[in-house]
Design a protein around this motif. Structure first.
Motif, PDB file in Angstrom:
ATOM      1  N   TYR A 222      -3.387   4.715 -11.348  1.00  0.00           N
ATOM      2  CA  TYR A 222      -4.385   3.962 -10.539  1.00  0.00           C
ATOM      3  C   TYR A 222      -5.542   4.917 -10.627  1.00  0.00           C
ATOM      4  O   TYR A 222      -5.648   6.150 -10.737  1.00  0.00           O
ATOM      5  N   VAL A 239      -3.960   1.118  -2.796  1.00  0.00           N
ATOM      6  CA  VAL A 239      -4.270   1.635  -4.272  1.00  0.00           C
ATOM      7  C   VAL A 239      -5.349   0.717  -4.807  1.00  0.00           C
ATOM      8  O   VAL A 239      -5.555  -0.697  -4.461  1.00  0.00           O
ATOM      9  N   SER A 240      -6.054   1.026  -6.010  1.00  0.00           N
ATOM     10  CA  SER A 240      -6.916   0.334  -6.808  1.00  0.00           C
ATOM     11  C   SER A 240      -6.883   0.859  -8.323  1.00  0.00           C
ATOM     12  O   SER A 240      -6.790   1.707  -8.561  1.00  0.00           O
ATOM     13  N   LYS A 241      -6.966  -0.107  -9.266  1.00  0.00           N
ATOM     14  CA  LYS A 241      -7.031   0.230 -10.645  1.00  0.00           C
ATOM     15  C   LYS A 241      -8.434   0.188 -11.270  1.00  0.00           C
ATOM     16  O   LYS A 241      -8.521   0.585 -12.484  1.00  0.00           O
ATOM     17  N   TYR A 246      -8.925  -2.958  -3.807  1.00  0.00           N
ATOM     18  CA  TYR A 246      -7.700  -2.304  -3.207  1.00  0.00           C
ATOM     19  C   TYR A 246      -6.477  -3.455  -2.765  1.00  0.00           C
ATOM     20  O   TYR A 246      -6.909  -4.446  -2.332  1.00  0.00           O
TER      21      TYR A 246
END
Length: 256
Positions: A222, A239-241, A246
């Motif tokens: 991530y 979370v965020s990629k 998010y």
């Protein structure tokens, strides 16, 4: 990788919801932190709220087209996305202790706080707005003793590790480290179990989650994992990629 806030500031001023903004209760700016009461496995007789994972809330905030609503554990929207802010269902001690006895029930964990057009509401699990915040209804939360963390981050030679504060004395003795310094960044998330906290970690410029035994809980894939109360309130990670979009995952890395 995101700019890192130094870990040693354990109790930073962050929100209990996914955007790390403060929910606006009209003109109220400095209300006390609410006491959280878990209500995960109970669907509260609301239809279409299957319990697949008893550790998770039956309703989970989710963003779509710029707004937040709530999905069930299968990912189906139960409360449509129309809010700028949507918080996990949790207790609001400002309402629980309200001088207005009629609104105290809206402070229980059967309701969640949302915001639309800069107005804050409590909604039930069907999505009905049952209460609009009023300044005169809010009371001070009772002081609750802070539970001291057992572990803390320790930096050595530019890397982060974990120590148990009560027993650590000699950094030259590697056996005294709970996790020997090897990460670019570590942050212990607040939760109910101080003996087994979840720890946001970074290596090779990506984030994951580990436990105090250095087991990988969430794989290192991530761009960012928010340092907020998502684990304490919902046993989930925000979370965020790409560092922009998010979403929530559980401890098995399942997306919601």
């Amino acid at each position: 990788m995101k700019n890192v806030v130094p870990f040693l500031c354990f109790f930073i001023s962050i929100s209990v919801f996914s955007q790390t903004q403060s929910v606006k209760k009209l003109s109220i700016k400095n209300t006390s932190k609410t006491t959280v009461k878990k209500n995960f496995a109970s669907a509260n007789k609301v239809p279409d709220l299957p319990v697949i994972n008893e550790e998770l809330p039956v309703l989970i905030p989710k963003k779509k087209n710029g707004n937040f609503g709530y999905v069930n554990q299968k990912g189906k929207f139960i409360i449509q996305p129309e809010y700028h802010i949507a918080v996990f269902f949790y207790e609001d001690c400002n309402l629980l202790n309200s001088p207005n006895e009629k609104v105290r029930k809206f402070g229980t964990a059967d309701y969640a706080t949302v915001e639309k057009n800069e107005i804050s509401y409590r909604v039930d699990k069907k999505g009905k707005r049952v209460y609009q915040f009023k300044q005169s209804d809010l009371a001070q939360c009772a002081h609750k003793e802070y539970v001291q963390q057992l572990f803390q981050a320790y930096t050595m030679n530019g890397f982060f590790g974990i120590i148990e504060k009560a027993t650590f004395k000699n950094p030259q003795d590697y056996k005294q480290f709970q996790i020997y310094p090897q990460y670019e960044y570590l942050y212990i998330m607040e939760g109910d179990d101080v003996s087994n906290p979840m720890i946001i970690a970074s290596k090779n410029n990506v984030f994951g989650v580990i436990d105090v035994h250095n087991n990988i809980i969430v794989p290192f894939e991530y761009e960012d994992i928010k340092r907020n109360f998502s684990w304490k309130l919902g046993r989930m990670f925000d979370v965020s990629k790409d560092g922009k979009n998010y979403y929530y995952i559980d401890s098995k890395n399942k997306t919601y």
